[in-house]
Every structure is written in structure tokens, then in C-alpha cells.
Design a protein around this motif. Sequence first.
Motif, PDB file in Angstrom:
ATOM      1  N   ARG A  37       0.656  -1.086  -0.106  1.00  5.81           N
ATOM      2  CA  ARG A  37       0.035  -0.150   0.099  1.00  5.81           C
ATOM      3  C   ARG A  37       0.973   1.443  -0.125  1.00  5.81           C
ATOM      4  O   ARG A  37       0.533   2.372  -0.700  1.00  5.81           O
ATOM      5  N   ALA A  38       1.993   1.274   0.866  1.00  5.38           N
ATOM      6  CA  ALA A  38       2.911   2.524   0.940  1.00  5.38           C
ATOM      7  C   ALA A  38       3.710   2.585  -0.259  1.00  5.38           C
ATOM      8  O   ALA A  38       3.948   3.691  -0.854  1.00  5.38           O
ATOM      9  N   GLY A  39       4.289   1.593  -1.028  1.00  2.20           N
ATOM     10  CA  GLY A  39       5.065   1.840  -2.300  1.00  2.20           C
ATOM     11  C   GLY A  39       4.764   1.006  -3.351  1.00  2.20           C
ATOM     12  O   GLY A  39       5.542   1.109  -4.323  1.00  2.20           O
ATOM     13  N   ASN A  46      10.022  -1.172  -5.030  1.00  7.45           N
ATOM     14  CA  ASN A  46       9.657  -1.020  -3.497  1.00  7.45           C
ATOM     15  C   ASN A  46      10.569  -2.182  -2.797  1.00  7.45           C
ATOM     16  O   ASN A  46       9.907  -3.246  -2.349  1.00  7.45           O
ATOM     17  N   PHE A  47      11.544  -1.673  -2.136  1.00 11.66           N
ATOM     18  CA  PHE A  47      12.440  -2.246  -1.337  1.00 11.66           C
ATOM     19  C   PHE A  47      11.622  -2.805  -0.135  1.00 11.66           C
ATOM     20  O   PHE A  47      11.793  -4.099   0.364  1.00 11.66           O
ATOM     21  N   ARG A  48      10.988  -2.368   0.338  1.00  8.32           N
ATOM     22  CA  ARG A  48      10.359  -2.670   1.672  1.00  8.32           C
ATOM     23  C   ARG A  48       9.489  -3.967   1.460  1.00  8.32           C
ATOM     24  O   ARG A  48       9.565  -4.919   2.349  1.00  8.32           O
ATOM     25  N   LEU A  49       8.553  -3.961   0.289  1.00 14.83           N
ATOM     26  CA  LEU A  49       7.691  -5.105  -0.161  1.00 14.83           C
ATOM     27  C   LEU A  49       8.758  -6.187  -0.481  1.00 14.83           C
ATOM     28  O   LEU A  49       8.647  -7.206  -0.088  1.00 14.83           O
ATOM     29  N   LYS A  50       9.931  -5.795  -1.068  1.00 14.04           N
ATOM     30  CA  LYS A  50      10.811  -7.202  -1.421  1.00 14.04           C
ATOM     31  C   LYS A  50      11.153  -7.651  -0.295  1.00 14.04           C
ATOM     32  O   LYS A  50      11.422  -9.001  -0.140  1.00 14.04           O
ATOM     33  N   ILE A  51      11.711  -6.913   0.932  1.00 14.78           N
ATOM     34  CA  ILE A  51      12.189  -7.534   2.023  1.00 14.78           C
ATOM     35  C   ILE A  51      11.061  -8.316   2.680  1.00 14.78           C
ATOM     36  O   ILE A  51      11.370  -9.364   3.217  1.00 14.78           O
ATOM     37  N   ALA A  52       9.801  -7.769   2.633  1.00 15.16           N
ATOM     38  CA  ALA A  52       8.608  -8.401   3.295  1.00 15.16           C
ATOM     39  C   ALA A  52       8.629  -9.797   2.657  1.00 15.16           C
ATOM     40  O   ALA A  52       8.123 -10.753   3.363  1.00 15.16           O
ATOM     41  N   ILE A  70      -0.084  -9.065  -1.328  1.00 16.50           N
ATOM     42  CA  ILE A  70       0.172  -8.078  -2.249  1.00 16.50           C
ATOM     43  C   ILE A  70      -1.196  -7.235  -2.702  1.00 16.50           C
ATOM     44  O   ILE A  70      -1.008  -6.114  -2.885  1.00 16.50           O
ATOM     45  N   GLN A  71      -2.121  -8.030  -3.108  1.00 15.03           N
ATOM     46  CA  GLN A  71      -2.940  -7.613  -4.053  1.00 15.03           C
ATOM     47  C   GLN A  71      -4.156  -6.726  -3.022  1.00 15.03           C
ATOM     48  O   GLN A  71      -4.402  -5.783  -3.215  1.00 15.03           O
ATOM     49  N   GLU A  78     -11.332  -6.611  -0.892  1.00 19.47           N
ATOM     50  CA  GLU A  78     -11.679  -6.084   0.328  1.00 19.47           C
ATOM     51  C   GLU A  78     -10.498  -6.381   1.312  1.00 19.47           C
ATOM     52  O   GLU A  78      -9.885  -7.437   1.339  1.00 19.47           O
ATOM     53  N   GLY A  79     -10.262  -5.667   2.177  1.00 18.59           N
ATOM     54  CA  GLY A  79      -9.203  -5.688   3.294  1.00 18.59           C
ATOM     55  C   GLY A  79      -9.386  -4.534   4.371  1.00 18.59           C
ATOM     56  O   GLY A  79      -9.657  -3.283   4.015  1.00 18.59           O
ATOM     57  N   ALA A  80      -8.743  -4.813   5.456  1.00 19.47           N
ATOM     58  CA  ALA A  80      -8.771  -3.673   6.337  1.00 19.47           C
ATOM     59  C   ALA A  80      -7.546  -2.853   5.974  1.00 19.47           C
ATOM     60  O   ALA A  80      -6.609  -3.087   5.581  1.00 19.47           O
ATOM     61  N   ASN A  81      -8.095  -1.417   6.403  1.00 21.50           N
ATOM     62  CA  ASN A  81      -6.799  -0.259   6.335  1.00 21.50           C
ATOM     63  C   ASN A  81      -6.113  -0.056   7.739  1.00 21.50           C
ATOM     64  O   ASN A  81      -6.339   0.584   8.424  1.00 21.50           O
ATOM     65  N   TYR A  82      -4.881  -0.738   7.419  1.00 19.21           N
ATOM     66  CA  TYR A  82      -4.162  -0.798   8.699  1.00 19.21           C
ATOM     67  C   TYR A  82      -3.390   0.260   8.766  1.00 19.21           C
ATOM     68  O   TYR A  82      -2.640   1.007   7.713  1.00 19.21           O
ATOM     69  N   GLU A  83      -3.061   1.077   9.972  1.00 21.31           N
ATOM     70  CA  GLU A  83      -1.863   1.914  10.123  1.00 21.31           C
ATOM     71  C   GLU A  83      -1.008   1.586  11.005  1.00 21.31           C
ATOM     72  O   GLU A  83      -1.069   0.617  12.014  1.00 21.31           O
ATOM     73  N   GLU A  84       0.348   2.201  11.050  1.00 25.79           N
ATOM     74  CA  GLU A  84       1.186   1.662  11.665  1.00 25.79           C
ATOM     75  C   GLU A  84       1.309   2.675  12.915  1.00 25.79           C
ATOM     76  O   GLU A  84       1.524   3.883  12.876  1.00 25.79           O
TER      77      GLU A  84
END
Length: 251
Positions: A37-39, A46-52, A70-71, A78-84
Motif C-alpha cells: 500500500r505504501a510503495g 519497492n524495497f520494503r515490499l521486497k524484504i517483506a 500484495i493484492q 476488500e481488506g482492513a486499512n491498517y495504520e502503523e
Amino acid sequence: MSGHSKWANIKHKKAKTDAIKGRIFTKLAREIMVAARAGGADPNGNFRLKIAIDNAKAANLPNDNIQRAIQKGAGAGEGANYEELRYEGYGPGGVAIMVELMTDNRNRTASEMRHLFSKNGGNLGETGSVSWMFTEKGQLDVPKEDLKMDEDEIMLLALEAGAEDVASEDESYEIFTEPDSMQEVRQVLLDSKIPIENVAINLIPVNRVEIADIEQAKKIIKLIDSLESHDDVQKVYTNFDLAESLEDADL
């Protein structure tokens, strides 16, 4: 900088137990969702996604679960909208505790974090109350099993690549970097055919508090276990270490 502690080894073994139970799968999928969602959904950009994704595969999260995460993160389905969020507080004995989490209900989570701290002899603090006791570092874990390099060789390679420190634990080497250098160090290790078990930006305590009282140690570990068991919690950091006198204690 870190490592060389019985608590570090306990955490490492506990993480494996969590993976067997499947609890860690939820945390890994959530990190993938937020990273996408972020990158964006392309790990090449998206390096963060690659690492994840790499961490999820290392923990044997099924590919179907990875793709669904990922999708969802990219907005498909549908999916929850998470915040960190980060919560800070003190545990028994005044040890500092930092909690990183992802939540779709900030108010509910705040109430539950406050309850867990209070119930287990701790206190939830204000923002900034303990964060100054930690520093952000990149961390790469290299499993020792089947590694064809000895400690001196892996340390030299890592330091030449830009790492700051290397710590030897029971089953792995922990390589620490500045966050901005983590990607470059990771690539050097991969180019050298060095297996990497986990890659993350972690909070490392600047100084550690030694706990010698077994009952106090048990209370601290119980609080950390309670926090880590919460569905919203991704990681828990603390600055305590166990005294040598507790080396063989049943904790």
C-alpha cells in the motif's frame, strides 16, 4: 551493539516456535499488505515490499498468501486499512519497552495496550518516554548452518560492505547497519552467495539493563509474551538482559 545475551537467544528460539504455530504468518502478511500500500505492488521498485516477501518466503508463508497480501495492499479486493503505530512504556524493574504494531482500530488497540501493560506490572508511557533509549538499525541474520565462511570472514565481508557490527549468536550471525546502508549490504551478501534468514529495520537498545532477580525476569518475559501474542503487534523491543546467574534458570 547487540546480541551476545541469553535473552537474544530466547527470543530467537521463541520466534521459531511462533512460526510453527502459524502466528507469525499473520504478521508477515500484514507487513506485505502495508508495504504494498505504501510503495506499490512491484517489489523491484519497492524495497520494503521486497524484504517483506523475502522474509515471508524464509518463514515458509505460502505463495498464494503472499500474492493475496500484495493484492489487498495494492487495493484489489476488500481488506482492513491498517495504520502503523508505536507504543512506549516501562516493564517491571523499569525496563524500557517499545511496541510496533499495525491496527485498523486505533482506539481499541490503545485501550488493549494499556490493559496489557498494567495487568503485567508495567506502565504505558507517553510518546518519547523511552524511544530515546533505542536507535534504528538495519539487521540481517545469516544462519550458520551450511555456511562456508567462518566468523572472521563473514565479519570482514560485512564490514567492507558497509555494516557497522556483527554479533555471533547460537545459530546465526546478526549483521547491523545504518538503515540507509542495509540494502547495499544485503546485496553484497547475496552476490557472495551468503544466505540471509531475515532482514529488517529494528530498534536496538543504546544501553542494556541487567536483571538478576528471577521473579522480576519472569514478570518481564510474561509482559513481553502478552504483548507479542496480541494480534496487532508486529514487534516488541526491550533494553533488558539476563544476568549470568540466570543462565540456567527456568524462565
